[in-house]
Design a protein around this motif. Structure first.
Motif, PDB file in Angstrom:
ATOM      1  N   GLN A 238      -8.586  10.238  -0.244  1.00  0.00           N
ATOM      2  CA  GLN A 238      -9.201   9.278  -1.160  1.00  0.00           C
ATOM      3  C   GLN A 238      -8.314   8.051  -1.351  1.00  0.00           C
ATOM      4  OE1 GLN A 238     -12.170   9.226  -2.407  1.00  0.00           O
ATOM      5  NE2 GLN A 238     -11.844   7.418  -3.679  1.00  0.00           N
TER       6      GLN A 238
ATOM      7  N   LYS B  61      -8.768   5.860   1.632  1.00  0.00           N
ATOM      8  CA  LYS B  61     -10.045   5.152   1.583  1.00  0.00           C
ATOM      9  C   LYS B  61      -9.949   3.923   0.682  1.00  0.00           C
ATOM     10  CE  LYS B  61     -14.953   5.918   0.593  1.00  0.00           C
ATOM     11  NZ  LYS B  61     -15.057   4.709  -0.245  1.00  0.00           N
ATOM     12  N   GLU B  62      -9.269   4.048  -0.451  1.00  0.00           N
ATOM     13  CA  GLU B  62      -9.095   2.891  -1.337  1.00  0.00           C
ATOM     14  C   GLU B  62      -8.269   1.813  -0.666  1.00  0.00           C
ATOM     15  OE1 GLU B  62      -7.378   4.481  -4.858  1.00  0.00           O
ATOM     16  OE2 GLU B  62      -9.183   5.612  -5.451  1.00  0.00           O
TER      17      GLU B  62
ATOM     18  N   ASP C 185     -10.477  -0.115   1.748  1.00  0.00           N
ATOM     19  CA  ASP C 185     -11.358  -1.052   1.042  1.00  0.00           C
ATOM     20  C   ASP C 185     -10.588  -2.286   0.569  1.00  0.00           C
ATOM     21  OD1 ASP C 185     -13.398   0.758   1.446  1.00  0.00           O
ATOM     22  OD2 ASP C 185     -13.193   1.694  -0.539  1.00  0.00           O
ATOM     23  N   LYS C 186      -9.377  -2.084   0.076  1.00  0.00           N
ATOM     24  CA  LYS C 186      -8.581  -3.226  -0.381  1.00  0.00           C
ATOM     25  C   LYS C 186      -8.204  -4.147   0.778  1.00  0.00           C
ATOM     26  CE  LYS C 186      -6.498  -0.848  -4.359  1.00  0.00           C
ATOM     27  NZ  LYS C 186      -5.221  -0.367  -4.955  1.00  0.00           N
TER      28      LYS C 186
ATOM     29  N   TYR D 101       0.810  -1.211   0.000  1.00  0.00           N
ATOM     30  CA  TYR D 101       0.000   0.000   0.000  1.00  0.00           C
ATOM     31  C   TYR D 101       0.852   1.273   0.000  1.00  0.00           C
ATOM     32  CZ  TYR D 101      -3.563  -3.388   1.361  1.00  0.00           C
ATOM     33  OH  TYR D 101      -4.404  -4.470   1.392  1.00  0.00           O
TER      34      TYR D 101
END
Length: 403
Positions: free
Chosen positions: A172, A175-176, A179-180, A61
């Motif tokens: 943003q 946030k991704e 979710d991942k 990430y």
């Protein structure tokens, strides 16, 4: 050059395992053979890369250089750090495929800034506190430190932190990542049944130390207000359980988090090595206080109340809005108006004893609104009576002087 010499030269130019090309072929044929050779080599490289140790790690990430100093290390080392899944992996450089160390964030306790000076004035330090000790990290600058904090908080809490100063694009991106990571964790445990949503009890059944905050916000509250208690109840990060966050001092703040699950048959359980069943949430708090001999106390933050009444009004001249403080003393009451009198009736205060005697001795004359002059004649004012008496006395003195 003979054909034998050409064949020997071709063999000398070939490396072991390489594909030989005939020099006697035309250029167009050589280009076609080269394209075929490249098409055959590229898939092989991809297959070899997919088998590398680094490719087998969880999805990355965020990555970058950090200076790391573990609990048992005497000096910091500059390592390429990758946040892959729920762990930090440390490499010697960005091209290494084998990591040197791994730090599992499952034992996360807290993360805070380190304000100590560094020889590099632009560097920004962090203290990552785990259950087995502290790890000091140094980012190249403040912006990089804020991003690392954002990614670490997002992975630990599975929620985008709101206490950091980040740009909309960075939020943003976080946030991704959340979710991942949620999808990755669900894929790791596909057979596990989804937990039932938490049934929040009535207001009267919720202990006063309950706070609707996240894990990070709970730690901040307990650290900022140590005099208000050291244990609070909060929602769990999965939304299907509760959690108890505690704080104690041991060469600094030590935070602990305990999961409290709701039983299907009613009641709650403190999920520790030996589970502690409790009938209500109040019993959950009482059990932790009792088992720690009163060391843990519920967190009761008394919110401040205003001591004065304030209001906002606009200035008529310039339209500026100003905050005013209302006066504390009660406003003075307006004086009461005298009762209305009939204008045809004389006030009792305006009547003199002489007029009273004269009115009693004189014959009664009816007064009515249709004949006001009679009332004025029969009921002279005190001022007119005084003038009449003075005039009478003056006339008597003049008469006596003439005689």
């Amino acid at each position: 050059m003979t054909a034998t010499a050409l064949s020997h030269r071709e063999k000398a130019c070939q490396s072991p395992g390489s594909v030989s090309l005939s020099l006697s072929l035309p250029l167009s044929s050589l280009g076609a053979r080269a394209a075929t050779l490249m098409a055959a080599v590229v898939p092989v490289r991809q297959r070899c890369g997919s088998l590398s140790p680094r490719a087998q790690l969880p999805p990355c990430y965020y990555e970058g250089y950090l200076e790391k100093r573990g609990p048992k290390e005497k000096a910091s080392r500059r390592l390429w750090t990758c946040l892959c899944g729920n762990s930090l992996y440390f490499f010697n450089n960005a091209k290494d495929t084998h990591y040197m160390e791994k730090l599992d964030l499952g034992g996360f306790v807290s993360l805070k800034d380190d304000s100590s000076r560094d020889k590099n004035l632009e560097a920004a330090r962090l203290i990552l506190r785990m259950k087995d000790g502290e790890t000091k990290l140094t980012a190249p600058n403040l912006e990089s430190r804020e991003l690392w904090k954002g990614f670490l908080y997002s992975i630990v809490d599975l929620n985008v932190p709101s206490c950091l100063t980040l740009l909309p694009g960075q939020l943003q991106m976080l946030k991704e990542v959340v979710d991942k990571e949620r999808s990755r964790r669900r894929a790791r445990n596909p057979a596990r049944a989804p937990p039932s949503p938490l049934s929040v009890p009535l207001v009267g059944e919720i202990p006063p130390c309950f706070r609707p905050v996240s894990r990070t916000e709970a730690e901040v509250l307990l650290e900022r207000h140590p005099d208000c208690g050291n244990m609070l109840l909060r929602p769990g990060r999965d939304g299907c359980s509760l959690a108890v966050t505690t704080r104690q001092d041991l060469n600094g703040s030590v935070f602990r988090h305990y999961r409290v699950t709701q039983r299907d048959q009613g009641g709650y359980v403190i999920d520790v090595e030996n589970p502690i069943p409790c009938a209500t949430l109040h019993e959950v708090i009482d059990a932790l206080v009792e088992r720690t001999a009163g060391t843990l106390q519920p967190f009761l933050l008394e919110e401040p109340y205003e001591e004065n009444i304030t209001y906002v009004s606009a200035n008529d001249e310039n339209g500026e809005r100003i905050l005013h403080t209302a006066p504390t003393s009660p406003l003075p009451k307006a004086p009461a108006l005298p009762p209305k009198q009939d204008r045809w009736c004389s006030s009792p205060l305006s009547r003199s004893p002489v007029a009273d005697r004269r009115s009693r001795t004189s014959s009664p004359v009816p007064a009515s609104p249709t004949n006001p002059m009679k009332r004025l004649v029969l009921s002279p004012s005190p001022l007119s009576q005084t003038l009449n008496e003075e005039l009478k006395m003056t006339l008597e003195k003049r008469r006596a002087s003439q005689e």
